[in-house]
Design an enzyme around this catalytic site. Structure first.
Site, mmCIF file in Angstrom:
data_model
loop_
_atom_site.group_PDB
_atom_site.id
_atom_site.type_symbol
_atom_site.label_atom_id
_atom_site.label_comp_id
_atom_site.label_asym_id
_atom_site.label_seq_id
_atom_site.Cartn_x
_atom_site.Cartn_y
_atom_site.Cartn_z
ATOM 1 N N PHE A 1 8.519 -18.872 -42.084
ATOM 2 C CA PHE A 1 8.136 -17.642 -42.776
ATOM 3 C C PHE A 1 6.801 -17.894 -43.494
ATOM 4 O O PHE A 1 6.599 -18.969 -44.060
ATOM 5 C CB PHE A 1 9.241 -17.267 -43.773
ATOM 6 C CG PHE A 1 9.037 -15.926 -44.410
ATOM 7 C CD1 PHE A 1 9.434 -14.763 -43.765
ATOM 8 C CD2 PHE A 1 8.428 -15.819 -45.652
ATOM 9 C CE1 PHE A 1 9.230 -13.520 -44.354
ATOM 10 C CE2 PHE A 1 8.222 -14.576 -46.241
ATOM 11 C CZ PHE A 1 8.637 -13.426 -45.588
ATOM 12 N N ASP B 1 15.454 -23.092 -47.287
ATOM 13 C CA ASP B 1 15.279 -21.679 -47.603
ATOM 14 C C ASP B 1 16.429 -20.926 -46.935
ATOM 15 O O ASP B 1 16.522 -20.883 -45.702
ATOM 16 C CB ASP B 1 13.917 -21.190 -47.089
ATOM 17 C CG ASP B 1 13.621 -19.748 -47.512
ATOM 18 O OD1 ASP B 1 14.595 -18.988 -47.727
ATOM 19 O OD2 ASP B 1 12.440 -19.394 -47.607
ATOM 20 N N TYR C 1 17.542 -9.809 -52.148
ATOM 21 C CA TYR C 1 17.572 -8.425 -51.640
ATOM 22 C C TYR C 1 17.969 -8.310 -50.188
ATOM 23 O O TYR C 1 18.035 -7.212 -49.659
ATOM 24 C CB TYR C 1 16.220 -7.735 -51.866
ATOM 25 C CG TYR C 1 15.009 -8.495 -51.362
ATOM 26 C CD1 TYR C 1 14.661 -8.471 -50.022
ATOM 27 C CD2 TYR C 1 14.221 -9.246 -52.231
ATOM 28 C CE1 TYR C 1 13.568 -9.176 -49.553
ATOM 29 C CE2 TYR C 1 13.124 -9.962 -51.774
ATOM 30 C CZ TYR C 1 12.806 -9.930 -50.442
ATOM 31 O OH TYR C 1 11.734 -10.631 -49.968
ATOM 32 N N LYS C 2 18.223 -9.423 -49.511
ATOM 33 C CA LYS C 2 18.652 -9.334 -48.104
ATOM 34 C C LYS C 2 20.175 -9.205 -48.082
ATOM 35 O O LYS C 2 20.702 -8.193 -48.523
ATOM 36 C CB LYS C 2 18.115 -10.539 -47.329
ATOM 37 C CG LYS C 2 16.594 -10.454 -47.181
ATOM 38 C CD LYS C 2 15.971 -11.687 -46.570
ATOM 39 C CE LYS C 2 14.456 -11.490 -46.450
ATOM 40 N NZ LYS C 2 13.722 -12.754 -46.408
ATOM 41 N N ARG D 1 13.997 -6.545 -34.247
ATOM 42 C CA ARG D 1 14.988 -7.385 -34.940
ATOM 43 C C ARG D 1 16.128 -6.504 -35.444
ATOM 44 O O ARG D 1 15.894 -5.472 -36.074
ATOM 45 C CB ARG D 1 14.255 -8.050 -36.099
ATOM 46 C CG ARG D 1 14.848 -9.313 -36.608
ATOM 47 C CD ARG D 1 13.897 -9.992 -37.570
ATOM 48 N NE ARG D 1 13.598 -9.142 -38.736
ATOM 49 C CZ ARG D 1 13.292 -9.612 -39.941
ATOM 50 N NH1 ARG D 1 13.232 -10.910 -40.156
ATOM 51 N NH2 ARG D 1 13.031 -8.801 -40.927
#
Ligand SMILES: *Cc1c(COP(=O)(O)O)cnc(C)c1O
Length: 409
Positions: A124, A194, A219-220, A368
């Protein structure tokens, strides 16, 4: 599988009642909980109560009276069991990007005689950029592992810290966390995971695997809301060795002594920088109620089944449309999203959103689709692929409005 069979899977699903813990728009198939989790029921009320009854009435007294100052640690203790950590090993605050910086710096300071930071090709962006920045700051070099090769020999005795994403944000490919952590420790380096795409969808055992450091996203799959604070994990035995560079007053052992010199707290509280985002912490805390009484193993089993259903339907319905599966086909190697490659992936995702199926797009060409086993239904996955097949068969995605790039994809 046909649609009735997908409906039967929902009826037999022991987790199906959990969907009522979320407030989702009717007729929307939301397959983007890996990017922004859905709104749990009760969050709005809790935040509103804190605004009105606490901030509005008790004002500054709320820091003590309503325990605002303890929220970072308290919410950390709620997240700890979801990632196999103990109370006092997780703290919540700042963004994942900032927490990566703090922990990378702390790790390289703990291995002053080593010259390399390892991360992966295609990590990422924040992870890669922070690794590069910390390497530059400390005069170290970056060594990239090939996420497909997963060759543990790159972990030589010159490595200070290895920073990897447990699941790749593009493909959902999973690392074998126990095996990699152990290979990293064998060469005397520290491990920083992560967990952005795995916390909240599968069992993770940080303590049992001796993981040194981890960060994860609020927030995921934890559903804390837009910009929810991130969490950091530091194994208890390392907490007093951690010297993170962002030495703010609230990481001090006695913040209200207002001392001229920084002395870090003797706990994970030394990761705190400044005043916590109380409203965001309250939202995340309330959102975590959605996990009450839920076993991570059950969530993982459903997430795997949803992924397998999608892959089966893709094989069945999308053949001949130039779509390829880029996620690992083998479930043990895949986290909770499936990515499909198509050279017009962006346009196709936009056309699908117009059909009320929400996935997202990541460069290059990736469509995705994430499965949040707390609320995603089997029939939604079935219908999403039917609608995707329609979009491809009709070519509706070629309409010019779908090619307009928004700033967030
Ligand atoms: C989502 C995500 C982040 C997000 O970082 P922010 O600082 O919250 O923007 C970081 N790392 C990974 C692997 C992610 O998937």
């Amino acid at each position: 599988m046909n649609r009735d069979e997908a409906i039967a899977l929902d009826l037999a699903d022991p987790l199906q009642v959990l969907r009522s813990r979320f407030s989702l728009p009717a007729e929307l198939i939301y397959l983007d909980g890996n990017s922004l989790g859905a709104l749990p029921v009760g969050v709005a009320e809790r935040v509103s109560e804190v605004i009105q009854a606490q901030w509005g009435r008790d004002l500054i007294a709320s820091w003590n009276k309503h325990h605002w100052m303890d929220a970072s640690a308290r919410v950390g203790d709620r997240i700890a069991p979801l990632v196999g950590a103990e109370a006092g090993e997780v703290i919540v605050g700042d963004s994942t990007s900032i927490n990566l910086y703090k922990l990378l710096c702390a790790a390289v300071r703990m291995r002053p005689d080593r010259s390399v930071i390892v991360t992966e090709q295609g990590n990422f962006p924040s992870d890669s950029y922070m690794v590069a920045s910390v390497a530059e700051q400390f005069g170290l070099t970056v060594r990239l592992v090939d996420p497909h090769g997963n060759d543990p020999t790159v972990f030589g005795d010159d490595v200070a810290v290895v920073c990897l994403s447990h699941a790749n944000y593009r493909t959902g490919a999973l690392y074998d966390l126990p095996a990699v952590t152990s290979a990293v420790h064998d060469c005397g380096a520290l491990m920083l995971w992560d967990l952005a795409h795995t916390a909240g969808v599968m069992p993770i055992d940080l303590s049992a695997n001796g993981v040194d450091f981890a960060v994860g996203c609020g927030y995921k799959f934890l559903n804390g809301g837009p910009g929810a604070p991130s969490f950091s994990y530091v194994a208890r035995h390392l907490q007093c060795e951690v010297h993170q560079p962002l030495t703010g007053w609230l990481g001090h052992v006695a913040p209200f002594a207002m001392s001229d010199t920084f002395v870090p707290a003797d706990s994970i509280a030394r990761l705190v920088v400044g005043t916590p985002s109380v409203l965001s912490l309250v939202a995340l805390e309330a959102a975590l109620d959605a996990f009450d009484g839920v076993s991570m193993a059950d969530l993982r089993a459903k997430s795997v089944a949803l992924g397998e259903l999608m892959i089966e339907r893709v094989g069945e319905r999308l053949r001949g449309h130039g779509v390829t599966l880029v996620s690992p086909a083998e479930s043990v190697r895949r986290a909770s999203h499936v990515s499909l490659l198509h050279s017009n992936g962006y346009e196709i995702v936009q056309a699908l959103i117009a059909q009320r199926v929400v996935g997202d797009y990541r460069e290059p060409g990736l469509m995705r689709f994430g499965f949040a086993p707390l609320y995603t239904r089997y029939v939604e996955v079935f219908d999403a692929i039917e609608l995707l097949a329609d979009v491809l068969e009709t070519g509706v995605w070629r309409e010019p409005q779908f090619a307009v790039r928004a700033s967030v994809t």
